[in-house]
Design an enzyme around this catalytic site. Structure first.
Site, mmCIF file in Angstrom:
data_model
loop_
_atom_site.group_PDB
_atom_site.id
_atom_site.type_symbol
_atom_site.label_atom_id
_atom_site.label_comp_id
_atom_site.label_asym_id
_atom_site.label_seq_id
_atom_site.Cartn_x
_atom_site.Cartn_y
_atom_site.Cartn_z
ATOM 1 N N ARG A 54 -16.672 66.779 41.212
ATOM 2 C CA ARG A 54 -15.764 66.172 42.184
ATOM 3 C C ARG A 54 -14.334 66.294 41.687
ATOM 4 N NH1 ARG A 54 -13.802 62.867 39.343
ATOM 5 N NH2 ARG A 54 -12.337 62.282 40.935
ATOM 6 N N GLY A 55 -13.397 65.890 42.573
ATOM 7 C CA GLY A 55 -11.986 66.059 42.259
ATOM 8 C C GLY A 55 -11.587 67.437 42.783
ATOM 9 N N ALA A 56 -10.478 67.489 43.513
ATOM 10 C CA ALA A 56 -10.124 68.708 44.248
ATOM 11 C C ALA A 56 -10.128 69.980 43.378
ATOM 12 C CB ALA A 56 -8.785 68.511 44.946
ATOM 13 N N ARG A 97 -17.804 69.785 51.686
ATOM 14 C CA ARG A 97 -16.868 68.650 51.823
ATOM 15 C C ARG A 97 -15.632 69.160 52.572
ATOM 16 N NH1 ARG A 97 -15.692 64.905 46.765
ATOM 17 N NH2 ARG A 97 -15.409 63.366 48.398
ATOM 18 N N GLN A 204 -14.710 55.724 41.009
ATOM 19 C CA GLN A 204 -14.218 56.791 40.129
ATOM 20 C C GLN A 204 -13.193 56.259 39.111
ATOM 21 O OE1 GLN A 204 -14.453 56.986 43.438
ATOM 22 N NE2 GLN A 204 -14.905 59.044 44.167
ATOM 23 N N ASP A 245 -5.784 65.496 47.420
ATOM 24 C CA ASP A 245 -6.831 66.407 47.918
ATOM 25 C C ASP A 245 -6.276 67.415 48.899
ATOM 26 O OD1 ASP A 245 -8.385 63.859 47.023
ATOM 27 O OD2 ASP A 245 -9.806 65.533 47.086
ATOM 28 N N ASN A 255 -5.347 61.527 49.629
ATOM 29 C CA ASN A 255 -6.059 61.299 48.360
ATOM 30 C C ASN A 255 -7.120 60.227 48.608
ATOM 31 O OD1 ASN A 255 -6.319 61.752 45.461
ATOM 32 N ND2 ASN A 255 -5.446 59.719 45.188
ATOM 33 N N LYS A 256 -7.838 59.880 47.575
ATOM 34 C CA LYS A 256 -8.939 58.913 47.667
ATOM 35 C C LYS A 256 -8.541 57.673 48.471
ATOM 36 C CE LYS A 256 -12.211 59.254 46.574
ATOM 37 N NZ LYS A 256 -13.187 59.729 47.598
HETATM 38 O O1 MRU Z 1 -14.150 61.954 46.318
HETATM 39 P P1 MRU Z 1 -13.550 62.483 45.060
HETATM 40 O O2 MRU Z 1 -13.972 61.748 43.839
HETATM 41 O O3 MRU Z 1 -13.745 63.982 44.934
HETATM 42 O O4 MRU Z 1 -11.999 62.243 45.257
HETATM 43 C C1 MRU Z 1 -11.126 62.684 44.258
HETATM 44 C C2 MRU Z 1 -9.716 62.308 44.479
HETATM 45 O O5 MRU Z 1 -9.361 61.691 45.438
HETATM 46 C C3 MRU Z 1 -8.747 62.820 43.452
HETATM 47 O O6 MRU Z 1 -7.679 61.953 43.296
HETATM 48 C C4 MRU Z 1 -8.209 64.192 43.894
HETATM 49 O O7 MRU Z 1 -9.259 65.052 44.231
HETATM 50 C C5 MRU Z 1 -7.384 64.825 42.843
HETATM 51 S S1 MRU Z 1 -8.313 65.302 41.421
HETATM 52 C C6 MRU Z 1 -7.230 66.036 40.340
#
Ligand code: MRU
Length: 365
Positions: A54-56, A97, A204, A245, A255-256
Site C-alpha cells: 500500500r501507499g501510492a 484500486r 496505518q 495519492d 490523501n488518506k
Molecule cells: O490506503 P493506503 O494505505 O494505500 O493510503 C496511503 C496514503 O494515503 C498515503 O498517504 C499515500 O499513498 C502516500 S504514500 C507515500
C-alpha cells in the site's frame, strides 16, 4: 516481532528467478513480519486491493513488477499476439484500486515500452519490460531521497511534526515521502517529535508510521484522529507532513481519509501544512480535487476490523471513503523531487514539470 529493524526490510521487490513479487505484508504489521512471494496475478491484484502492499509509490512499484511478471508468462511469437495479452494483464492490475495515480502511471509507463518497440521480438520486449520495472523502483528511491532533502529545509532540530496515515518507507521503496525528511534528519543526528494520527479505519498511522518511526529512534506519540486539535492547541506541532495519492493541477491534494480535517485544523492554528509526494503522484490531467475518484471500501473495515467484537449494530449504514482531499488554499507547499511548489499551484506545478523535463533532457544528452 521482527528480530531486525523494520527499516532493513524491502517493502516491494522482484524475485526474477522465482518469477515472484516479494512484499512485506503490511496488514500483519507491527506484530508479524511476514514476507509474501506472489506469482499469481490474482494474488498480486488482491495484495494491492487488501493493502498488503500500500501507499501510492509502493503500489506503483508493485504494479510495474506485477505486469512484468504477467508479460513473462505470455506465449506469443509476434508483437501483434503479445500486445493484446499484455494490455489485458495491465487493465486487470489497474482495476485493483482507483485513487492512487501511481498505479496507472506505472502501468502506462510499462505499456509505453511495448508501444514504442513494435519492431522487437517477444523475448526482447520481455527484457525491456524487466528493465523498466526495475527503473521504476530505482527512481522511487531517488525521488524519496530528494523529497526528504527538500522537506528537511522546512523543519529544524527538535521540531514537532504531525503526520496522517503512513507515507513512510513502508509506503515506498525507501525513506518514504512525508516521513523522508525525518529519516534523513535522523541519519544526520537530528531529533524530532512525531505525532502519528492513528488513521481510522485501517490504522496505518498507529500500526505503520509509529512502527517505522520508533524503529528509527524517533520520539513518537500515537494519537487518535480526534486528538489532533488538542495536540496542535498545546503548541506541540511545528509542521504537518502528509503524503498524497493524487494531486490535481490546481494543487488540491488527495490523501488518506482525514487529511482534509487535519489541513483545516492546521490552518486554524497557523501551522504550515505540507504535502510531500513525487511528480508521479501529480495528475495534471485532473483540474481539481472534486474530479478525483474516491475509493469506497467495505463497511467491515469500520465496524469489525481491529475489534474483538463487532462494535456497531448489525445492519447500520456505514460510509467508508478511503480518501479525501485537502483544498489547495490550505496547503503551504507541495514538496516534490524537483523542489517545493508554492501557491498558486496552477503555475508552480507547471514549473516543477518544466524542471523535470529539463533534467530528463539533460540526462539524455
Ligand atoms: O490506503 P493506503 O494505505 O494505500 O493510503 C496511503 C496514503 O494515503 C498515503 O498517504 C499515500 O499513498 C502516500 S504514500 C507515500
Amino acid at each position: 516481532m521482527a528480530d531486525k529493524s523494520i527499516m532493513s526490510y524491502e517493502t516491494v521487490a522482484l524475485d526474477d528467478e522465482k518469477s515472484a513479487l516479494v512484499i512485506l505484508d503490511q496488514t500483519k504489521l507491527p506484530y508479524e513480519v511476514e514476507i509474501l512471494s506472489l506469482t499469481d496475478q490474482k494474488d498480486i491484484w488482491n495484495a494491492i486491493y487488501l493493502l498488503q502492499v500500500r501507499g501510492a509509490p509502493a503500489i506503483g512499484v508493485a504494479a510495474g513488477f506485477g505486469v512484468y511478471l504477467a508479460a513473462k508468462q505470455i506465449q506469443a511469437d509476434t508483437w501483434d499476439e503479445f500486445y493484446p495479452q499484455f494490455k489485458a494483464a495491465k487493465d486487470y492490475l489497474n482495476s485493483s484500486r482507483p485513487t492512487a495515480v501511481n498505479l496507472s502511471w506505472a502501468l502506462n509507463r510499462m505499456e509505453q515500452v511495448v508501444l514504442d518497440n513494435r519492431d522487437k521480438s517477444v523475448p526482447e520486449l520481455k527484457e525491456l519490460l524487466h528493465k523498466e520495472s526495475v527503473a521504476i523502483k530505482d527512481e522511487d528511491v531517488w525521488m524519496c531521497r530528494q523529497i526528504g532533502e527538500y522537506g528537511l529545509t522546512l523543519i529544524k532540530d527538535g521540531d514537532g511534526i504531525l503526520t496522517h496515515c503512513n507515507a513512510g518507507q513502508l509506503a515506498t521503496s525507501k525513506y518514504g515521502t512525508a516521513l523522508a525528511p525525518i529519516h534523513l534528519g535522523r541519519e544526520r543526528g537530528m531529533n524530532f517529535r512525531v505525532y502519528t494520527d492513528e488513521t481510522r479505519p485501517l490504522l496505518q498511522g498507529a500500526r505503520l508510521s509509529a512502527f517505522e518511526m520508533q524503529a528509527d529512534g524517533v520520539d513518537t506519540t500515537v494519537i487518535c484522529d480526534n486528538m489532533a486539535s488538542q495536540v496542535m492547541k498545546n503548541g506541540w506541532v511545528n509542521a504537518v507532513f502528509v503524503g498524497c495519492d493524487r494531486v490535481a493541477a490546481n494543487g488540491d491534494a488527495c490523501n488518506k481519509i482525514g487529511t482534509s480535517g487535519v489541513a483545516i485544523l492546521a490552518k486554524y492554528y497557523g501551522i504550515p501544512f505540507y504535502v510531500l509526494g513525487p511528480t508521479s503522484t501529480i495528475d495534471m490531467s485532473i483540474a481539481r480535487g472534486e474530479d478525483i475518484t474516491i475509493e469506497q471500501r467495505p463497511a467491515e473495515e469500520v465496524t469489525e476490523m481491529w475489534y474483538k467484537r463487532r462494535m456497531a449494530p448489525e445492519g447500520v449504514k456505514v460510509y467508508n471513503p478511503a480518501f479525501d482531499f485537502a483544498d489547495n488554499e490550505l496547503i503551504a507547499g507541495i514538496v516534490t523531487e524537483y523542489g517545493i511548489a508554492r501557491p498558486p499551484y496552477n503555475e508552480s506545478l507547471k514549473e516543477i514539470f518544466k524542471k523535470k523535463a529539463e533534467a530528463e533532457a539533460a540526462k539524455k544528452k
